[in-house]
Design an enzyme around this catalytic site. Structure first.
Site, PDB file in Angstrom:
ATOM      1  N   THR A   1      52.398  44.850   3.000  1.00 18.29           N
ATOM      2  CA  THR A   1      52.524  43.779   3.762  1.00 18.29           C
ATOM      3  C   THR A   1      51.138  43.577   4.568  1.00 18.29           C
ATOM      4  OG1 THR A   1      54.909  43.689   3.430  1.00 18.29           O
ATOM      5  CG2 THR A   1      54.084  42.441   5.308  1.00 18.29           C
TER       6      THR A   1
ATOM      7  N   ASN B   1      56.555  42.414  -9.015  1.00 13.93           N
ATOM      8  CA  ASN B   1      57.532  42.927  -8.343  1.00 13.93           C
ATOM      9  C   ASN B   1      58.801  42.463  -9.041  1.00 13.93           C
ATOM     10  OD1 ASN B   1      56.492  40.905  -6.560  1.00 13.93           O
ATOM     11  ND2 ASN B   1      58.486  41.216  -5.712  1.00 13.93           N
TER      12      ASN B   1
ATOM     13  N   SER C   1      50.791  50.290  -1.292  1.00 12.84           N
ATOM     14  CA  SER C   1      51.793  50.960  -0.801  1.00 12.84           C
ATOM     15  C   SER C   1      52.365  51.976  -1.321  1.00 12.84           C
ATOM     16  CB  SER C   1      53.096  49.831  -0.565  1.00 12.84           C
ATOM     17  OG  SER C   1      53.993  50.299   0.063  1.00 12.84           O
TER      18      SER C   1
ATOM     19  N   THR D   1      47.082  54.835  16.624  1.00 16.42           N
ATOM     20  CA  THR D   1      47.050  56.273  16.168  1.00 16.42           C
ATOM     21  C   THR D   1      47.527  56.288  14.779  1.00 16.42           C
ATOM     22  OG1 THR D   1      47.405  57.117  18.468  1.00 16.42           O
ATOM     23  CG2 THR D   1      48.056  58.402  16.776  1.00 16.42           C
TER      24      THR D   1
ATOM     25  N   CYS E   1      70.559  30.160 -11.850  1.00 20.31           N
ATOM     26  CA  CYS E   1      71.086  28.645 -12.098  1.00 20.31           C
ATOM     27  C   CYS E   1      70.620  27.974 -11.053  1.00 20.31           C
ATOM     28  CB  CYS E   1      72.576  28.749 -12.321  1.00 20.31           C
ATOM     29  SG  CYS E   1      73.284  27.217 -12.135  1.00 20.31           S
TER      30      CYS E   1
HETATM   31  C1  LIG Z   1      56.914  46.082  -1.835  1.00 17.39           C
HETATM   32  C2  LIG Z   1      55.519  44.954  -2.033  1.00 17.39           C
HETATM   33  C3  LIG Z   1      55.047  44.374  -1.069  1.00 17.39           C
HETATM   34  C4  LIG Z   1      55.141  44.989   0.261  1.00 17.39           C
HETATM   35  O1  LIG Z   1      54.831  46.379   0.436  1.00 17.39           O
HETATM   36  P1  LIG Z   1      55.349  47.181   1.732  1.00 17.39           P
HETATM   37  O2  LIG Z   1      54.337  48.315   1.584  1.00 17.39           O
HETATM   38  O3  LIG Z   1      56.907  47.135   1.570  1.00 17.39           O
HETATM   39  O4  LIG Z   1      55.129  46.143   3.128  1.00 17.39           O
HETATM   40  C5  LIG Z   1      53.789  43.693  -1.676  1.00 17.39           C
HETATM   41  N1  LIG Z   1      53.591  43.414  -2.513  1.00 17.39           N
HETATM   42  C6  LIG Z   1      54.170  43.639  -3.607  1.00 17.39           C
HETATM   43  C7  LIG Z   1      53.890  43.255  -5.063  1.00 17.39           C
HETATM   44  C8  LIG Z   1      55.481  44.685  -3.544  1.00 17.39           C
HETATM   45  O5  LIG Z   1      56.105  44.982  -4.711  1.00 17.39           O
END
Ligand SMILES: *Cc1c(COP(=O)(O)O)cnc(C)c1O
Length: 387
Positions: free
Chosen positions: A74, A150, A198, A239, A325
Site C-alpha cells: 500500500t 488479487n 509486499s 528507523t 448480483c
Molecule cells: C495485498 C495487496 C496490496 C497491499 O499490500 P499491503 O502490503 O497489505 O499493504 C496491494 N496490491 C495488491 C495487488 C495486493 O494484493
C-alpha cells in the site's frame, strides 16, 4: 470441529517457518538500529538489511540500490504514484481492476489536477495493449498496471504493455504484490520503472514491503511521502524494520528457489478443488483468464446463493466470498463489475487460493464442506418456495 483450512492466500499467507527462523535473531540479540554506524549492533543490523536488499533485488532482476523498503505494498503504491512530480498538465493511465491502494491514490491525483484514464479490461480481466497505446498522450507521466489480480488471479501481458510504455515518455509502474513468488518477474524484460511488493503475500511477515525504483539508465525522481530522516535514500524516513526486512529477503530467496516446483503443485491442487466442486454442483462459473492466471487461484460464481449465508455455515474453510448480483444490498466488487461477471439473479462469488502448505487431504475436505453448504442452501431455497 477439525482444524480450519486456509484457502485465502490472496489476502495473506502464513509465515514460512524458515522465514521466521531467519528473523528471530534480529528480534533478539541483533536488535541494533541500522543508523548506528559507530558500533557493532548497528553494523550487524545494517549488514542484514543490505543482504535482504540483494535478495529482494534478485527476485525481480533489479540492482540492490534500486530497492526502497516500505511498510507494505500500500505504501509502495502510494509512493510510486504520489511521489512523482506532475509537471505540466500530467496524465495518469491505470486500469479498472487495480487494488484500492492504486485506484484511491489515482483518484487523489485526479483531484489534485492530474488527468486520469482508467482502462477497461476484457471479460477475463486482461488489459488490451492496443487500448493502452491509444490512451497514451504526450503528457502521460505514468502508466500503472498490476501484474496479477488479487481477486480473479488474471496475469497481465506485462512485456507487451511495457514495450508500449517504453516507446513513450511515460514511466511504467507495476503492482506486483500478488505475482511475487508465483510467477517470474523481471524489471528489465518488462521495461518496468517502478514496482511494488509486499512480504506477507509471499510467506513473509506483515508490515513490510518494497518499492523498486529504476536508477539506470534514467533515474526516476521521487519525493518522499513525508519528511523525517535520510533513510532509504531519503525516500522512506524512519528507523528500519530490520527483522521484517530480513524476513522479506528470506521470503524472496525461498520464492526464487521454489517457484518452479511450487507452481505446478499449486496448479494441480487448484484443479483438484475445481474438479470436486464441478462434479457435485451445477450453476458454477469460473472467473478470470483460463490460462494467463496465478496457479493457485480459483474464483467462482455460484448461482442461487447468498454470500453471507454461505460464509455463516462454513467455519472450517477460510475463503473470501462476495456478491455477484447487482440488485442486492452488497454490491459486486469493482473487479467483478469490470469483467462483467455480475447479473441480477442471486449469486455468490468464492475467492479461493491454495498455497504452499495446503495438502490434498485439505483440498478434499474443503471441497466437501463447500459442496455440502451450497447444497443445503439451495435445498432451503427450494423448500421456501414450496418446491
Ligand atoms: C495485498 C495487496 C496490496 C497491499 O499490500 P499491503 O502490503 O497489505 O499493504 C496491494 N496490491 C495488491 C495487488 C495486493 O494484493
Amino acid at each position: 470441529m477439525e482444524a480450519p483450512i486456509y484457502l485465502d492466500h490472496h489476502a495473506t499467507t502464513p509465515l514460512d517457518p524458515r522465514v521466521l527462523e531467519g528473523m528471530l535473531p534480529y528480534l533478539r540479540e541483533h536488535f541494533g538500529n541500522t543508523a548506528s554506524r559507530n558500533h557493532v549492533f548497528g553494523r550487524t543490523a545494517a549488514a542484514a538489511v543490505e543482504e535482504a536488499r540483494e535478495r529482494v533485488a534478485r527476485a525481480i532482476g533489479a540492482r540492490p540500490a534500486d530497492i526502497v523498503f516500505t511498510a507494505g505494498a500500500t505504501e509502495a503504491n502510494a509512493l510510486a504514484l504520489r511521489g512523482l512530480a506532475g509537471g505540466e498538465a500530467p496524465h495518469l493511465v491505470t486500469t479498472a481492476i487495480e487494488h484500492r491502494s492504486v485506484l484511491d491514490n489515482a483518484r487523489r491525483l485526479e483531484r489534485e489536477g492530474w488527468a486520469l484514464t482508467v482502462l477497461p479490461v476484457d471479460g477475463h480481466g486482461c488489459v488490451d495493449p492496443e487500448r493502452l497505446q491509444a490512451a497514451l498522450r504526450p503528457q502521460t507521466r505514468l502508466v500503472s498496471v498490476m501484474a496479477a489480480n488479487n481477486e480473479i488471479g488474471t496475469l497481465q501481458p506485462l512485456a507487451a504493455l511495457g514495450a508500449i510504455v517504453r516507446g513513450s515518455q511515460a514511466l511504467f509502474h507495476v503492482d506486483a504484490t500478488q505475482a511475487l513468488g508465483r510467477v517470474p518477474l523481471d524489471v528489465e524484460v518488462a521495461g518496468i520503472d517502478l514496482l511494488s511488493l509486499s512480504a506477507h503475500k509471499a510467506y513473509g511477515p506483515k508490515g513490510v514491503g518494497a518499492l523498486y525504483r529504476r536508477r539506470r539508465p534514467r533515474r526516476v525522481a521521487l519525493t518522499p511521502l513525508y519528511e523525517g530522516g535520510g533513510q532509504e535514500d531519503g525516500l522512506r524516513p524512519g528507523t528500519l524494520n530490520v527483522a521484517g526486512i530480513v524476513g522479506m529477503g528470506q521470503a524472496c530467496e525461498l520464492a526464487v528457489h521454489e517457484m518452479a516446483s511450487e507452481a505446478p503443485r499449486l496448479r494441480a491442487l487448484r484443479q483438484r478443488l475445481l474438479a470436486r466442486l464441478e462434479a457435485a454442483l451445477d450453476g458454477l462459473r469460473v472467473n478470470g483468464h483460463p490460462e494467463q492466471r496465478l496457479a493457485g487461484s480459483l474464483h467462482l460464481s455460484v448461482d442461487g446463493i447468498d454470500a453471507d449465508a454461505l460464509l455463516r455455515g462454513l467455519d472450517e474453510v477460510a475463503l473470501s466470498a462476495g456478491a455477484a448480483c447487482s440488485s442486492g444490498l452488497v454490491k459486486p466488487s469493482h473487479v467483478l463489475q469490470a469483467i462483467g461477471a455480475t447479473g441480477t439473479a442471486p449469486a455468490a462469488t468464492l475467492r479461493l487460493c491454495v498455497g504452499r502448505f495446503n495438502t490434498e487431504a485439505e483440498i478434499d475436505r474443503a471441497a466437501a464442506r463447500i459442496v455440502q453448504r451450497v447444497q443445503d442452501l439451495r435445498a432451503h431455497a427450494r423448500s421456501d418456495r414450496g418446491g
